[in-house]
Design a protein around this motif. Structure first.
Motif, PDB file in Angstrom:
ATOM      1  N   VAL A 195       0.843  -1.204   0.000  1.00 12.25           N
ATOM      2  CA  VAL A 195       0.000   0.000   0.000  1.00 12.25           C
ATOM      3  C   VAL A 195       0.877   1.252   0.000  1.00 12.25           C
ATOM      4  O   VAL A 195       0.638   2.202  -0.762  1.00 12.25           O
ATOM      5  CB  VAL A 195      -0.943   0.012   1.228  1.00 12.25           C
ATOM      6  N   TYR A 198       2.410   1.852  -3.481  1.00 12.00           N
ATOM      7  CA  TYR A 198       1.473   2.522  -4.397  1.00 12.00           C
ATOM      8  C   TYR A 198       1.315   4.003  -4.026  1.00 12.00           C
ATOM      9  O   TYR A 198       1.232   4.871  -4.895  1.00 12.00           O
ATOM     10  CB  TYR A 198       0.109   1.833  -4.355  1.00 12.00           C
ATOM     11  N   THR A 199       1.280   4.279  -2.710  1.00 10.95           N
ATOM     12  CA  THR A 199       1.148   5.665  -2.252  1.00 10.95           C
ATOM     13  C   THR A 199       2.348   6.499  -2.682  1.00 10.95           C
ATOM     14  O   THR A 199       2.206   7.619  -3.171  1.00 10.95           O
ATOM     15  CB  THR A 199       0.997   5.713  -0.720  1.00 10.95           C
ATOM     16  N   TRP A 204      -3.029   6.035  -6.840  1.00 12.57           N
ATOM     17  CA  TRP A 204      -4.095   6.125  -5.849  1.00 12.57           C
ATOM     18  C   TRP A 204      -5.187   5.084  -6.062  1.00 12.57           C
ATOM     19  O   TRP A 204      -5.705   4.519  -5.090  1.00 12.57           O
ATOM     20  CB  TRP A 204      -4.679   7.532  -5.855  1.00 12.57           C
ATOM     21  N   VAL A 207      -4.113   1.854  -4.619  1.00 13.27           N
ATOM     22  CA  VAL A 207      -4.191   1.854  -3.145  1.00 13.27           C
ATOM     23  C   VAL A 207      -5.595   1.428  -2.709  1.00 13.27           C
ATOM     24  O   VAL A 207      -5.757   0.551  -1.851  1.00 13.27           O
ATOM     25  CB  VAL A 207      -3.865   3.257  -2.572  1.00 13.27           C
ATOM     26  N   SER A 228      -2.667   5.710   4.634  1.00  9.57           N
ATOM     27  CA  SER A 228      -2.401   5.675   3.191  1.00  9.57           C
ATOM     28  C   SER A 228      -3.696   5.699   2.386  1.00  9.57           C
ATOM     29  O   SER A 228      -3.800   6.401   1.374  1.00  9.57           O
ATOM     30  CB  SER A 228      -1.600   4.416   2.826  1.00  9.57           C
ATOM     31  N   ALA A 232      -5.201   8.431  -0.394  1.00 10.13           N
ATOM     32  CA  ALA A 232      -5.699   8.081  -1.728  1.00 10.13           C
ATOM     33  C   ALA A 232      -7.121   8.595  -1.946  1.00 10.13           C
ATOM     34  O   ALA A 232      -7.447   9.102  -3.023  1.00 10.13           O
ATOM     35  CB  ALA A 232      -5.647   6.561  -1.915  1.00 10.13           C
TER      36      ALA A 232
END
Length: 696
Positions: A195, A198-199, A204, A207, A228, A232
């Motif tokens: 996660v 991706y952040t 987003w 996430v 996180s 998103a």
């Protein structure tokens, strides 16, 4: 031997230890709190020759390298005295270097470890991968990944988790996902690593998808996950999921976590629920700089810039030192409001606190000064920046173009290419704008063609709009119209509105009427379009048609956007509307305005009553024109600032012809430089002339 453990400034407890236990790790790690303690223990172990025991030596090394907030020099001196350091000793040092922000030294030590044929263990790999993450050393990280597989630690969860983190931090989030998908079992740390990956990359949607997958598989998530995901939700404007998380936080008693509540504030603000964000913010018992920055940023992104500055002043009163994020948001708000003095104070604060002029902060300063009409300060900041990216160059080029320095903008564009910095699509918007405001039609055509031919950048709707502006401003109205009809993409309202504005300047009724037909279809309630056509009719004396257009607006319930001008004095933003009298100094302002108008009339100014309200009676038209918002703001500036002070005005609409002519004469009669930022550009009035050369 005596160990002194501080309990309070006034009271200490001395524990005398006469004999070390066989395994003194607990004793060393728990009681070694300061460098003095470390020196005492070290001396004792040398004296008793216990330091020859590798395990005890490593315990002391761990204390020196990791637990104490000291530089690594002491730990290094101990490490180099170990005859044959084990993988554990190397791992302690690598971890220490990484924790103390020296990842390069960690990587170099790892290379030395391999050169000395010391085999890393399962604890070494996560430590060195973290160092690679900090350095974004992808090549070294990939080599270590291969060594992990070779050594048989490929399924060791700590190694896999750190691999995910390393690849994501190095911009290889798809490789991180392959590692994640290949894992036989995943802990909450594993899911959070993915996660976070991706952040970090701004993915987003991924996430949110991964979080929904966690819920689908009934995987436990924690507060780290939620931070996180809320970030998103803010970026995606996913209010539904954000509110679900808000309810979860409430139901599970997590409102005591300030990081989580700050993320909620950020999410609500970015989803347009600024009032909800502010309520949460006000309820927080403790607010750190991140919370203040999130709320200020929220106001800024919601275009509530005055509220952003008010909160920033409140933050100062609360004695919370701002950080880079705060400064960028405040500068952005100052840029929107034209609040030069407040922004200059921010710049002074940055210098005073010796804050690093990063690319982001430097670019924000360039943009702020440019949007406040202080373009020389923009150039000065740009030239002092040690590191610049393509956005820094682009912002400067756009700022120069909008401040009437098109030639200089094109010079910087050429310099940018000489330095082998590839322009982006936004750069060409600045370049084409420079051509537009300078009347460089042929050069504009050349840049437009060269975008795709030389740089592989396909023109977007904004670039087509710039070309329409270039042709329209130059009076090539019919060519601009043909250009629109031949566009390979569907023209939007902005493109047609650009042509309509040119029709007003050149009093072209035919193409003005045609433009409005398209605009009514695309944005039927936009008041400015009707006003423009009405003004075109008025400029050629077709008053009945002008009134007919205004009547159509009333029938459709379309209200004219009122002209508004802002001026900042002593850090306070003053707002003026045409013919209003709500300002506390209204009487004084109107008296000053009358005096100002009399003086410029004697110098040759003739009011253009075509710019008056259409419903004004013939006798009132001159007064109507005299009381436009920018004239009131200028009069206020004249009476409230010292002679010779530059007056800076921000206006929400385009400067009208009458105000433009009047301001030129005001600048000469009163010996003032007057900077007016309207919806389209800057006008620098000085000695009776304007930087736009009457070409706007």
């Amino acid at each position: 031997m005596a160990f002194t453990l501080p309990l309070s400034p006034a009271k200490t407890l001395t524990a005398t230890i006469t004999q070390f236990p066989e395994n003194p790790k607990t004793l060393i790690l728990e009681q070694c709190k300061t460098t003095k303690d470390l020196n005492q223990i070290h001396a004792h172990l040398i004296k008793t020759r216990r330091l020859l025991n590798p395990t005890i030596a490593e315990n002391l090394l761990e204390c020196a390298a990791i637990l104490l907030p000291e530089p690594m020099d002491y730990a290094l001196s101990m490490f180099y005295k170990i005859d044959e350091p084990t993988s554990s000793a190397y791992t302690i040092m690598i971890r220490g270097f990484t924790l103390k922000q020296s990842p390069l030294e960690a990587i170099l030590l790892y290379k030395k470890m391999r050169e000395n044929s010391v085999e890393p263990d399962q604890f070494t790999f996560p430590c060195i991968l973290k160092a690679c993450s900090r350095m974004q050393a992808l090549s070294e990280g990939e080599q270590i990944h291969a060594q992990i597989m070779k050594c048989g630690f490929g399924s060791y969860m700590f190694c896999e988790n750190t691999l995910i983190h390393m690849y994501a931090h190095c911009g290889k989030v798809e490789v991180a996902r392959r590692v994640f998908d290949g894992m036989s079992e995943r802990s909450i740390v594993t899911w959070n690593s993915m996660v976070a990956g991706y952040t970090k990359s701004g993915y987003w949607e991924d996430v949110v998808k991964l979080f929904r997958k966690m819920m689908e598989l009934d995987v436990r998530f924690d507060e780290v996950t939620l931070v996180s995901v809320l970030t998103a939700c803010g970026r995606l404007a996913d209010l539904e999921l954000g509110e679900w998380i808000s309810g979860y936080i409430e139901a599970n008693g997590l409102k005591g976590n300030p990081t989580l509540i700050t993320s909620l504030v950020d999410m609500y603000a970015k989803c347009g629920r600024v009032d909800t964000a502010r309520r949460l913010f006000d309820q927080m018992p403790r607010r750190d700089v991140v919370a203040w920055s999130a709320m200020i940023s929220g106001y800024n992104q919601a275009s509530q810039c005055r509220e952003a500055l008010d909160l920033f002043h409140e933050m100062q009163r609360a004695n919370v030192d701002p950080n880079e994020v705060t400064m960028v948001s405040v500068l952005s708000s100052c840029a929107v409001l034209g609040a030069l003095e407040t922004g200059k104070w921010v710049h002074f604060y940055i210098k005073k606190k010796r804050m690093k002029l990063t690319v982001t902060l430097g670019t924000a300063l360039i943009d702020f000064y440019a949007k406040c009409g202080s373009i020389d300060s923009s150039v000065e900041v740009f030239e002092r920046m040690h590191s610049k990216n393509v956005l820094s160059w682009t912002v400067l080029i756009q700022g120069l173009a909008s401040n009437g320095q098109g030639k200089r903008a094109l010079e910087f564009f050429n310099l940018m290419q000489e330095k082998n910095i590839e322009p982006i699509d936004v750069t060409f918007i600045g370049v084409l704008s420079a051509c537009s405001h300078m009347g460089l039609v042929d050069e504009g055509r050349s840049f437009f063609v060269g975008m795709s031919r030389d740089f592989g950048i396909e023109p977007r709707i904004e670039h087509y709009g710039c070309m329409v502006d270039i042709l329209g401003r130059a009076g090539l109205i019919e060519e601009a119209y043909q250009f629109i009809t031949n566009m390979p993409i569907q023209p939007n309202a902005v493109v047609w509105r650009t042509l309509l504005a040119s029709c007003k300047v050149h009093k072209n009724v035919e193409f003005g009427e045609e433009s409005l037909k398209h605009l009514v279809r695309l944005e039927p309630t936009h008041s400015g379009d009707y006003i423009l056509l009405s003004n075109i009719y008025a400029s050629v004396g077709r008053w009945e048609d002008a009134l007919r257009v205004r009547s159509q607006m009333k029938e459709k319930g379309i209200k004219k956007t009122p002209g508004c001008s802002l001026i900042e004095l002593d850090g306070v933003i003053h707002e003026f509307f045409a013919e209003d009298n709500v300002h506390p100094f209204s009487k004084e302002i109107y008296n000053a305005t009358e005096d100002m108008m009399k003086r410029i009339k004697s110098a040759g100014y003739v009011p253009n009553t075509a710019e008056a309200r259409l419903d004004a009676k013939e006798d009132d038209k001159e007064a109507s024109v005299s009381h436009h918002s920018e004239k009131l703001a200028i009069a206020f500036g004249l009476i409230k600032t010292a002679p010779g002070t530059t007056i800076r005005i921000s206006k929400n609409l385009r400067v009208c012809t009458d105000c433009h002519n009047a301001t030129k004469i005001i600048s000469k009669i009163f010996n003032r430089e007057i900077v007016v930022r309207d919806r389209n550009r800057f006008h620098h009035f000085k000695d009776g002339s304007c930087s736009c050369n009457d070409y706007w």
